[in-house]
Scaffold this motif. Structure first.
Motif, PDB file in Angstrom:
ATOM      1  N   ILE A  97       0.718  -1.236  -0.204  1.00 46.29           N
ATOM      2  CA  ILE A  97       0.043   0.031  -0.103  1.00 46.29           C
ATOM      3  C   ILE A  97       0.757   1.163  -0.068  1.00 46.29           C
ATOM      4  O   ILE A  97       1.821   1.332   0.879  1.00 46.29           O
ATOM      5  N   ARG A  98       0.714   2.230  -1.084  1.00 48.81           N
ATOM      6  CA  ARG A  98       1.547   3.338  -1.169  1.00 48.81           C
ATOM      7  C   ARG A  98       0.663   4.492  -1.028  1.00 48.81           C
ATOM      8  O   ARG A  98      -0.570   4.409  -1.384  1.00 48.81           O
ATOM      9  N   SER A  99       1.092   5.584  -0.761  1.00 47.29           N
ATOM     10  CA  SER A  99       0.489   6.774  -0.804  1.00 47.29           C
ATOM     11  C   SER A  99       0.372   7.557  -2.213  1.00 47.29           C
ATOM     12  O   SER A  99       1.395   7.146  -2.877  1.00 47.29           O
ATOM     13  N   ARG A 100      -0.610   8.092  -2.562  1.00 48.15           N
ATOM     14  CA  ARG A 100      -0.769   8.304  -3.966  1.00 48.15           C
ATOM     15  C   ARG A 100       0.154   9.872  -4.171  1.00 48.15           C
ATOM     16  O   ARG A 100       0.372  10.405  -3.276  1.00 48.15           O
ATOM     17  N   PRO A 101       0.737  10.218  -5.312  1.00 49.63           N
ATOM     18  CA  PRO A 101       1.521  11.033  -5.571  1.00 49.63           C
ATOM     19  C   PRO A 101       0.589  12.423  -5.250  1.00 49.63           C
ATOM     20  O   PRO A 101       1.426  13.355  -4.917  1.00 49.63           O
ATOM     21  N   GLU A 102      -0.553  12.242  -5.458  1.00 54.88           N
ATOM     22  CA  GLU A 102      -1.168  13.768  -5.318  1.00 54.88           C
ATOM     23  C   GLU A 102      -1.278  14.106  -3.740  1.00 54.88           C
ATOM     24  O   GLU A 102      -1.233  15.351  -3.482  1.00 54.88           O
ATOM     25  N   VAL A 103      -0.982  13.341  -2.853  1.00 57.80           N
ATOM     26  CA  VAL A 103      -0.679  13.471  -1.464  1.00 57.80           C
ATOM     27  C   VAL A 103       0.163  14.511  -1.412  1.00 57.80           C
ATOM     28  O   VAL A 103      -0.065  15.641  -0.713  1.00 57.80           O
ATOM     29  N   ALA A 104       1.456  14.286  -1.957  1.00 56.61           N
ATOM     30  CA  ALA A 104       2.551  15.276  -1.686  1.00 56.61           C
ATOM     31  C   ALA A 104       2.419  16.507  -2.648  1.00 56.61           C
ATOM     32  O   ALA A 104       2.787  17.575  -1.911  1.00 56.61           O
TER      33      ALA A 104
END
Length: 135
Positions: A97-104
């Protein structure tokens, strides 16, 4: 006497011919009105731009910072909409499970917007229609 063998990258770059750019003809293109918001900004950011200029007399370099603030806000909103559609995480090809790039992107753009507004020492609300609560 020169060095034997192939030339280094620096030596190759130094021997390249220098091309001169043509001079820009300022008379051929009219200067854009600095008080008009850039056309690529969202409607909310364009309205915010107009509200800021109605309350503050900004210099040219401050207009560039104002543009950066509005662009950062628009980028933050685009990332927020993508996160609302796709969620905060995704599963990579290995099942992690990874954080979406849009979060950053959202975080960094929000930070950039706040820094620009602080640099301009503005005391106005952010662009409207973004779901933010104002007290």
């Amino acid at each position: 006497m020169g060095r034997r063998g192939p030339k280094s990258v620096v030596e190759q770059l130094l021997t390249l011919p220098i091309r001169r750019a043509k001079a820009y003809n300022h008379a051929s293109s009219p200067a854009p009105d600095p008080t008009e918001p850039p056309g690529h900004l969202s409607e909310a950011s364009q309205a915010w731009w107009a509200a800021v200029l109605s309350e503050y007399d900004l210099q040219q370099h401050q207009l560039q910072t104002l543009q950066a603030a509005a662009e950062a806000w628009d980028r933050k909103e685009e990332a927020r909409k993508a996160l609302a559609e796709h969620g905060l995480t995704f599963e990579d090809d290995k099942g992690m499970i990874r954080s979406r790039p849009e979060v950053a992107i959202e975080r960094d753009s929000r930070t950039a917007h706040v820094r620009c507004v602080r640099e301009l020492n503005l005391h106005v609300e952010p662009p409207s229609g973004t779901g933010m609560l104002h007290r």
